[in-house]
Design an enzyme around this catalytic site. Structure first.
Site, PDB file in Angstrom:
ATOM      1  N   ASP A  48       1.568 -32.887 -17.294  1.00 19.92           N
ATOM      2  CA  ASP A  48       2.849 -32.492 -17.859  1.00 19.92           C
ATOM      3  C   ASP A  48       3.471 -31.371 -17.037  1.00 19.92           C
ATOM      4  OD1 ASP A  48       1.871 -29.991 -18.804  1.00 19.92           O
ATOM      5  OD2 ASP A  48       1.163 -30.926 -20.636  1.00 19.92           O
ATOM      6  N   LYS A  49       4.723 -31.087 -17.299  1.00 18.64           N
ATOM      7  CA  LYS A  49       5.480 -30.098 -16.536  1.00 18.64           C
ATOM      8  C   LYS A  49       4.806 -28.731 -16.511  1.00 18.64           C
ATOM      9  CE  LYS A  49       9.256 -28.195 -18.752  1.00 18.64           C
ATOM     10  NZ  LYS A  49       8.986 -26.771 -18.668  1.00 18.64           N
TER      11      LYS A  49
END
Length: 189
Positions: A48-49
């Site tokens: 994820d980011k």
């Protein structure tokens, strides 16, 4: 066609994809900004980011499927809020109940241990709170499944929210030879 394979040290703030048409993602950072990947390159799994670390990429969909659908170990070094205990580590190892796709899910047993010293990673662009706000711990968590934000949900469930998450290994592939944001073409995955 000869397939190509890469390993990348994904920095914080990047999405594990190449482009999007979605309006709400115009200001996001994508993998293509880090390296000139050939057309058809895909990420093998995702980070994820807010996560950093090892990301494998390939032009071979079969290889991608084999790794993401198999029982390949993925090891993460996780900085958690608080001084983690042996009892909590034991709970994580046995599996905990998390929410996944609006249902409860019990994670599979995994390997967890407290790291003896803080790992040497580059400073993150977004500051992580410092020790003045309480102690933190670093643990290694090795799983062979990958539900959405699973490791973060696991540590939060046992009362130790994740502050920083860095994937350091997928199978036998490690971050060796990589600096934050760099990509290395490899012969095989």
């Amino acid at each position: 066609m000869k397939h190509r394979h890469f390993k990348l040290f994904k920095p914080y703030g990047y999405l594990s994809q190449f482009q999007t048409n979605a309006r709400h993602e115009r200001n996001k950072k994508f993998l293509g900004e880090l390296y000139d990947f050939p057309e058809g390159t895909m990420a093998v799994g995702r980070l994820d980011k807010d996560s950093e670390g090892l990301l494998l990429l390939t032009t071979d969909g079969k290889v991608s499927y084999e790794i993401t659908s198999s029982k390949t170990d993925k090891e993460y070094y996780v900085q958690v809020d608080g001084e983690i205990t042996k009892e909590v580590i034991s709970k994580l190892e046995q599996g905990v109940v998390i929410n996944h796709q609006s249902e409860t899910y019990t994670t599979k047993p995994c390997k967890v241990f407290k790291l003896k010293s803080k790992p040497e990673f580059p400073k993150r662009l977004k500051k992580i709170r410092d020790e003045r706000h309480g102690k933190t711990s670093w643990v290694s968590i090795t799983i062979n499944e990958g539900k959405f934000r699973q490791v973060r949900k696991m540590t939060a469930k046992v009362g130790f929210p994740t502050l920083r998450l860095v994937r350091v290994r997928i199978g036998n592939m490690t971050l060796e030879g990589l600096e934050m944001g760099t990509t290395l073409e490899i012969n095989r995955i």
